[in-house]
Scaffold this motif. Structure first.
Motif, PDB file in Angstrom:
ATOM      1  N   SER A  97      -5.732 -30.507  -8.144  1.00 37.40           N
ATOM      2  CA  SER A  97      -4.650 -30.720  -8.437  1.00 37.40           C
ATOM      3  C   SER A  97      -3.318 -30.876  -9.088  1.00 37.40           C
ATOM      4  O   SER A  97      -4.109 -30.933 -10.353  1.00 37.40           O
ATOM      5  CB  SER A  97      -4.416 -32.492  -6.563  1.00 37.40           C
ATOM      6  OG  SER A  97      -4.884 -33.057  -8.153  1.00 37.40           O
ATOM      7  N   HIS A  98      -2.782 -31.429  -8.843  1.00 34.24           N
ATOM      8  CA  HIS A  98      -1.004 -31.212 -10.396  1.00 34.24           C
ATOM      9  C   HIS A  98      -1.738 -30.176 -11.558  1.00 34.24           C
ATOM     10  O   HIS A  98      -2.205 -29.971 -12.485  1.00 34.24           O
ATOM     11  CB  HIS A  98      -1.508 -32.879 -11.066  1.00 34.24           C
ATOM     12  CG  HIS A  98      -1.559 -33.536 -10.103  1.00 34.24           C
ATOM     13  ND1 HIS A  98      -0.023 -33.641  -9.653  1.00 34.24           N
ATOM     14  CD2 HIS A  98      -2.140 -34.555  -9.566  1.00 34.24           C
ATOM     15  CE1 HIS A  98      -0.159 -35.484  -9.113  1.00 34.24           C
ATOM     16  NE2 HIS A  98      -1.417 -35.552  -8.685  1.00 34.24           N
ATOM     17  N   ALA A 144      -3.985 -24.684 -16.145  1.00 31.84           N
ATOM     18  CA  ALA A 144      -4.401 -26.255 -16.599  1.00 31.84           C
ATOM     19  C   ALA A 144      -4.086 -27.471 -15.778  1.00 31.84           C
ATOM     20  O   ALA A 144      -2.545 -27.226 -14.917  1.00 31.84           O
ATOM     21  CB  ALA A 144      -2.877 -26.181 -17.606  1.00 31.84           C
ATOM     22  N   THR A 145      -4.488 -28.101 -15.102  1.00 28.00           N
ATOM     23  CA  THR A 145      -4.417 -30.060 -14.543  1.00 28.00           C
ATOM     24  C   THR A 145      -4.487 -31.348 -14.923  1.00 28.00           C
ATOM     25  O   THR A 145      -4.459 -31.048 -16.188  1.00 28.00           O
ATOM     26  CB  THR A 145      -6.125 -28.999 -13.638  1.00 28.00           C
ATOM     27  OG1 THR A 145      -6.522 -30.211 -14.218  1.00 28.00           O
ATOM     28  CG2 THR A 145      -6.741 -28.485 -13.296  1.00 28.00           C
ATOM     29  N   SER A 168      -2.504 -23.709  -4.502  1.00 32.07           N
ATOM     30  CA  SER A 168      -3.442 -22.815  -4.490  1.00 32.07           C
ATOM     31  C   SER A 168      -2.912 -21.777  -5.119  1.00 32.07           C
ATOM     32  O   SER A 168      -1.452 -22.123  -6.095  1.00 32.07           O
ATOM     33  CB  SER A 168      -2.660 -21.785  -3.055  1.00 32.07           C
ATOM     34  OG  SER A 168      -3.363 -22.667  -1.918  1.00 32.07           O
ATOM     35  N   VAL A 169      -3.983 -20.800  -5.605  1.00 29.99           N
ATOM     36  CA  VAL A 169      -3.653 -19.846  -6.795  1.00 29.99           C
ATOM     37  C   VAL A 169      -4.356 -18.620  -6.266  1.00 29.99           C
ATOM     38  O   VAL A 169      -5.433 -18.601  -5.615  1.00 29.99           O
ATOM     39  CB  VAL A 169      -4.838 -20.735  -8.140  1.00 29.99           C
ATOM     40  CG1 VAL A 169      -4.663 -18.851  -9.350  1.00 29.99           C
ATOM     41  CG2 VAL A 169      -4.329 -22.205  -9.068  1.00 29.99           C
ATOM     42  N   ALA A 175      -5.132 -24.274  -1.796  1.00 31.80           N
ATOM     43  CA  ALA A 175      -4.828 -25.552  -1.207  1.00 31.80           C
ATOM     44  C   ALA A 175      -5.676 -26.603  -1.973  1.00 31.80           C
ATOM     45  O   ALA A 175      -5.730 -27.829  -1.111  1.00 31.80           O
ATOM     46  CB  ALA A 175      -5.030 -26.005   0.499  1.00 31.80           C
ATOM     47  N   GLY A 176      -5.707 -25.694  -3.118  1.00 33.87           N
ATOM     48  CA  GLY A 176      -6.926 -27.144  -3.807  1.00 33.87           C
ATOM     49  C   GLY A 176      -8.007 -26.976  -3.662  1.00 33.87           C
ATOM     50  O   GLY A 176      -9.703 -27.654  -4.294  1.00 33.87           O
ATOM     51  N   GLU A 177      -8.783 -26.176  -2.200  1.00 29.16           N
ATOM     52  CA  GLU A 177      -9.861 -26.458  -1.635  1.00 29.16           C
ATOM     53  C   GLU A 177     -11.024 -25.814  -2.428  1.00 29.16           C
ATOM     54  O   GLU A 177     -10.572 -24.266  -2.815  1.00 29.16           O
ATOM     55  CB  GLU A 177     -10.279 -26.381  -0.942  1.00 29.16           C
ATOM     56  CG  GLU A 177      -9.700 -27.241   0.054  1.00 29.16           C
ATOM     57  CD  GLU A 177     -10.024 -28.633   0.159  1.00 29.16           C
ATOM     58  OE1 GLU A 177     -11.048 -28.974  -0.506  1.00 29.16           O
ATOM     59  OE2 GLU A 177      -8.990 -29.515  -0.035  1.00 29.16           O
TER      60      GLU A 177
END
Length: 314
Positions: A52-53, A69-70, A295-296, A310-312
């Protein structure tokens, strides 16, 4: 890239997507200002963890792996999944990969002696070695961009420090000192982000709901480059920009050639309803898109690949 969603031209927040300071790790003492490099100690992130973030993205200079970067440090993508560096797990803001490393700001990992906030950090060895360049304990630059080849920094400072007033500033010595930008020509324009040119130290861009502005004198004066387009994020490479514009209820990508002002559109990955692209990075024919749902997506070999859904983690 860092750097999306900055301010309106009354210099009031347009929308702030960065973490609040109440979530930030606390300062644990006086900083040594430098951490020393280590061997490759990156560890595979377990599939039951979430990301996240996300506050920045890029491609490493040597192995060209994607990195983000998180709130809990740097995470890089390898063929078998995502890996994290167990040290220097700072809450990075304004993260930007450059030729000799990266620049960032934010809040420190509780296990380190860096002051809170971090000021301007310069990192090497994929984040294993960090140096605090200036304003440690005073400034958290959410909005910072650095030229890939030049290392010139352009920032917007939201809160004054003992040395700097609020507003736009630049640094030509790697973030050790800053001077104010005059930013003439932006009156009445809404600004959402700032992007340094990849190879021209004196060229910098501002973007937002009305398009893209360009300065060729290090931010002292600006003129329109792209008009009447709602631009949500911009990335810079050698001689070109890539940007994402809103078109009705969806988004479209554009590559813009800075030499001849020509442009061409490109399709974006499919985004969920109400999800907004917040980061765009380009490196020759490759691109990274980070979306507001964490998401990336990576554009490689002519197609988009989902690297983080979605961050998963897979």
């Amino acid at each position: 890239m860092k750097r999306t969603l900055l301010l309106s031209l009354a210099l009031t927040p347009l929308l702030l997507t960065a973490c609040g300071t109440e979530e930030a790790p606390s300062d644990t003492g006086q900083s040594e200002n430098v951490t020393t490099p280590t061997k490759d100690e990156w560890q595979r992130v377990e599939s039951d963890e979430t990301v996240s973030h996300i506050h920045g993205a890029g491609f490493w200079q040597d192995d060209e792996r994607p990195v983000i970067a998180t709130h809990a440090g740097l995470i890089e993508y390898r063929e078998d999944g995502w890996y994290t560096l167990p040290t220097n797990r700072h809450d990075y803001m304004g993260f930007e990969v450059v030729k000799d490393g990266f620049y960032a700001s934010g809040h420190p990992d509780r296990r380190t002696d860096f002051k809170n906030p971090l000021g301007v950090l310069h990192g090497k060895d994929h984040g294993a070695m960090l140096e605090a360049r200036s304003l440690e304990g005073e400034a958290d630059f959410h909005y910072m961009s650095a030229g890939y080849e030049t290392g010139t920094l352009y920032v917007y400072l939201e809160e004054a420090t003992s040395q700097l007033e609020t507003g736009f500033h630049r640094s030509t010595d790697g973030g050790r000192t800053f001077e104010p930008m005059q930013v003439n020509g932006i009156e009445g324009v809404q600004v959402a982000g700032i992007v340094a040119d990849a190879t021209d130290a004196e060229r910098v861009f501002l973007y937002g709901p009305s398009g893209i502005l360009v300065s060729n004198d290090a931010g002292d004066s600006f003129e329109p480059l792209v008009e009447s387009e709602q631009v949500v994020t911009v990335g810079a490479d050698d001689g070109q920009l890539a940007y994402i514009r809103r078109t009705g209820d969806s988004f479209e990508g554009v590559r813009y050639n800075l030499d001849d002002a020509s442009s061409e559109t490109f399709k974006l990955p499919t985004l969920q309803t109400d999800v907004v692209p917040i980061e765009l990075v380009m490196k020759e024919e490759r691109m990274l898109v980070v979306a507001s749902d964490n998401s990336v997506y990576e554009f490689t070999d002519g197609e988009w690949q989902t690297r983080l859904d979605a961050g998963e983690l897979d």
